[in-house]
Design an enzyme around this catalytic site. Structure first.
Site, PDB file in Angstrom:
ATOM      1  CG  ASN A 189      24.566 -57.403 -48.246  1.00  0.00           C
ATOM      2  OD1 ASN A 189      25.052 -57.311 -49.378  1.00  0.00           O
ATOM      3  ND2 ASN A 189      25.269 -57.835 -47.201  1.00  0.00           N
ATOM      4  CD1 TRP A 190      19.974 -57.623 -53.309  1.00  0.00           C
ATOM      5  CD2 TRP A 190      20.598 -57.328 -55.450  1.00  0.00           C
ATOM      6  NE1 TRP A 190      18.920 -57.053 -53.991  1.00  0.00           N
ATOM      7  CE2 TRP A 190      19.271 -56.852 -55.299  1.00  0.00           C
ATOM      8  CE3 TRP A 190      21.190 -57.233 -56.708  1.00  0.00           C
ATOM      9  CZ2 TRP A 190      18.542 -56.310 -56.368  1.00  0.00           C
ATOM     10  CZ3 TRP A 190      20.477 -56.693 -57.761  1.00  0.00           C
ATOM     11  CH2 TRP A 190      19.159 -56.248 -57.588  1.00  0.00           C
ATOM     12  CE  LYS A 191      25.137 -61.395 -47.044  1.00  0.00           C
ATOM     13  NZ  LYS A 191      25.443 -62.273 -45.932  1.00  0.00           N
ATOM     14  CG  HIS A 228      28.852 -57.562 -44.417  1.00  0.00           C
ATOM     15  ND1 HIS A 228      29.240 -58.866 -44.281  1.00  0.00           N
ATOM     16  CD2 HIS A 228      27.500 -57.560 -44.388  1.00  0.00           C
ATOM     17  CE1 HIS A 228      28.156 -59.635 -44.196  1.00  0.00           C
ATOM     18  NE2 HIS A 228      27.080 -58.862 -44.254  1.00  0.00           N
ATOM     19  CD  GLU A 257      29.092 -62.199 -45.859  1.00  0.00           C
ATOM     20  OE1 GLU A 257      28.925 -61.529 -46.889  1.00  0.00           O
ATOM     21  OE2 GLU A 257      28.163 -62.850 -45.326  1.00  0.00           O
ATOM     22  CD  GLU A 272      24.561 -57.482 -41.103  1.00  0.00           C
ATOM     23  OE1 GLU A 272      23.483 -57.589 -41.685  1.00  0.00           O
ATOM     24  OE2 GLU A 272      25.648 -57.738 -41.631  1.00  0.00           O
ATOM     25  N   GLY A 276      23.323 -65.644 -42.462  1.00  0.00           N
ATOM     26  CA  GLY A 276      23.239 -66.738 -43.422  1.00  0.00           C
ATOM     27  C   GLY A 276      23.103 -68.109 -42.783  1.00  0.00           C
ATOM     28  CB  SER A 324      18.896 -65.481 -40.136  1.00  0.00           C
ATOM     29  OG  SER A 324      20.065 -66.180 -40.540  1.00  0.00           O
ATOM     30  N   GLY A 366      20.045 -60.137 -46.027  1.00  0.00           N
ATOM     31  CA  GLY A 366      20.830 -60.818 -47.058  1.00  0.00           C
ATOM     32  C   GLY A 366      19.962 -61.746 -47.887  1.00  0.00           C
ATOM     33  N   GLY A 367      19.968 -63.027 -47.534  1.00  0.00           N
ATOM     34  CA  GLY A 367      19.284 -64.057 -48.319  1.00  0.00           C
ATOM     35  C   GLY A 367      17.855 -63.699 -48.716  1.00  0.00           C
TER      36      GLY A 367
HETATM   37  P1  PGA Z   1      21.425 -62.858 -44.038  1.00  0.00           P
HETATM   38  O1  PGA Z   1      22.588 -61.787 -44.273  1.00  0.00           O
HETATM   39  O2  PGA Z   1      20.125 -62.086 -43.974  1.00  0.00           O
HETATM   40  O3  PGA Z   1      21.493 -63.766 -45.245  1.00  0.00           O
HETATM   41  O4  PGA Z   1      21.720 -63.554 -42.759  1.00  0.00           O
HETATM   42  C1  PGA Z   1      22.561 -60.532 -43.654  1.00  0.00           C
HETATM   43  C2  PGA Z   1      23.806 -59.765 -44.001  1.00  0.00           C
HETATM   44  O5  PGA Z   1      24.881 -60.373 -44.092  1.00  0.00           O
HETATM   45  O6  PGA Z   1      23.755 -58.534 -44.208  1.00  0.00           O
END
Ligand code: PGA
Length: 247
Positions: free
Chosen positions: A9-11, A94, A96, A165, A171, A209, A230-231
């Protein structure tokens, strides 16, 4: 054993040049991956990424999808638009989006339904906040979030990908322990089994994470079928290490 699925997930990250470099590395390194691999990229890059992935086994994904098929919904992206660019998956609900865009359980359920009706596989996210975990409400929250999606989708529920999640792990560098994650995945699996005879086929991904160092332990849990990353999905070596841990 069920084939695992690792989704990046590049966001809101990327540029034409950065995407090219990242995907050059991923397509070379994941050419023989034994697990499914997908990248969910910002919408303006669908066309670029579709072309870059054309001869690879990596799937293209979006980060959101509208609950409507078309019409006067400024800024929204319909599943039909996703399909035109070869988008196979769409992240839905998600945290967010729930947090910053006010997406309710009902909206998430409707988006899931619209994606499924139009041939896009939704990756439906559920998860509790730190306050909810500390109040002992993890089970109640994730079950409520999933129940809304099951209610709206009936037996089609077996077509989704589910992602657990925990919001406090996204993050933050704080990962759920494999045991903590497995405990919630088992609850979600039981809830899916009560709704579908095919529940064991539904991939339940862990996200929050996940990185090169912790992926293997998380992915060894019986109900963890992959990762939503994500990251670590923005770095070739890290993402490939997670893909390798999933084989
Ligand atoms: P993260 O994000 O791996 O940076 O914690 C995961 C996500 O939000 O899908």
């Amino acid at each position: 054993m069920k084939k695992k699925l690792i989704v990046g997930n590049w966001k809101m990250n990327g540029s034409l040049a950065a995407n090219q470099a990242l995907l050059d590395g991923l397509t070379a390194g994941a050419a023989t991956a034994a697990c499914g691999v997908a990248v969910c990229v910002p919408a303006p890059y669908w066309s670029q990424v579709q072309a870059l992935l054309a001869s690879s086994a990596i799937f293209l994904g979006a980060q959101d999808v509208s609950q409507h098929a078309s019409g006067a919904y400024t800024g929204e992206l319909s599943p039909g638009m996703l399909k035109e660019f070869g988008v196979r998956y769409a992240i839905v609900g998600h945290s967010e989006r729930r947090q910053y865009h006010g997406e309710t359980d009902e909206v998430v359920a409707a988006k899931t339904q619209c994606a499924l009706a139009n041939g896009v596989t939704p990756i439906v996210c559920v998860g509790e906040t730190l306050a909810e975990r500390e109040a002992g409400k993890t089970e109640e929250v994730v079950k409520r979030q999933l129940a809304a999606v099951i209610h709206a989708n009936g037996h089609c529920i077996s077509e989704i990908v589910l992602a657990y999640e925990p919001v406090w792990a996204i993050g933050t560098g704080k990962t759920a322990t494999p045991e903590q994650a497995q405990q919630v995945h088992a609850l979600l699996r039981a809830q899916l089994r009560a709704a579908s005879n095919h529940a064991d086929l539904i991939p339940i991904l862990y996200g929050g994470s996940m990185n090169a160092a912790n992926a293997a332990n998380l992915l060894s849990q019986v109900d963890i079928d992959g990762g939503l990353v994500g990251g670590a999905s923005l770095k070739v070596a890290d993402f490939l290490a997670i893909v390798a841990a999933a084989q």
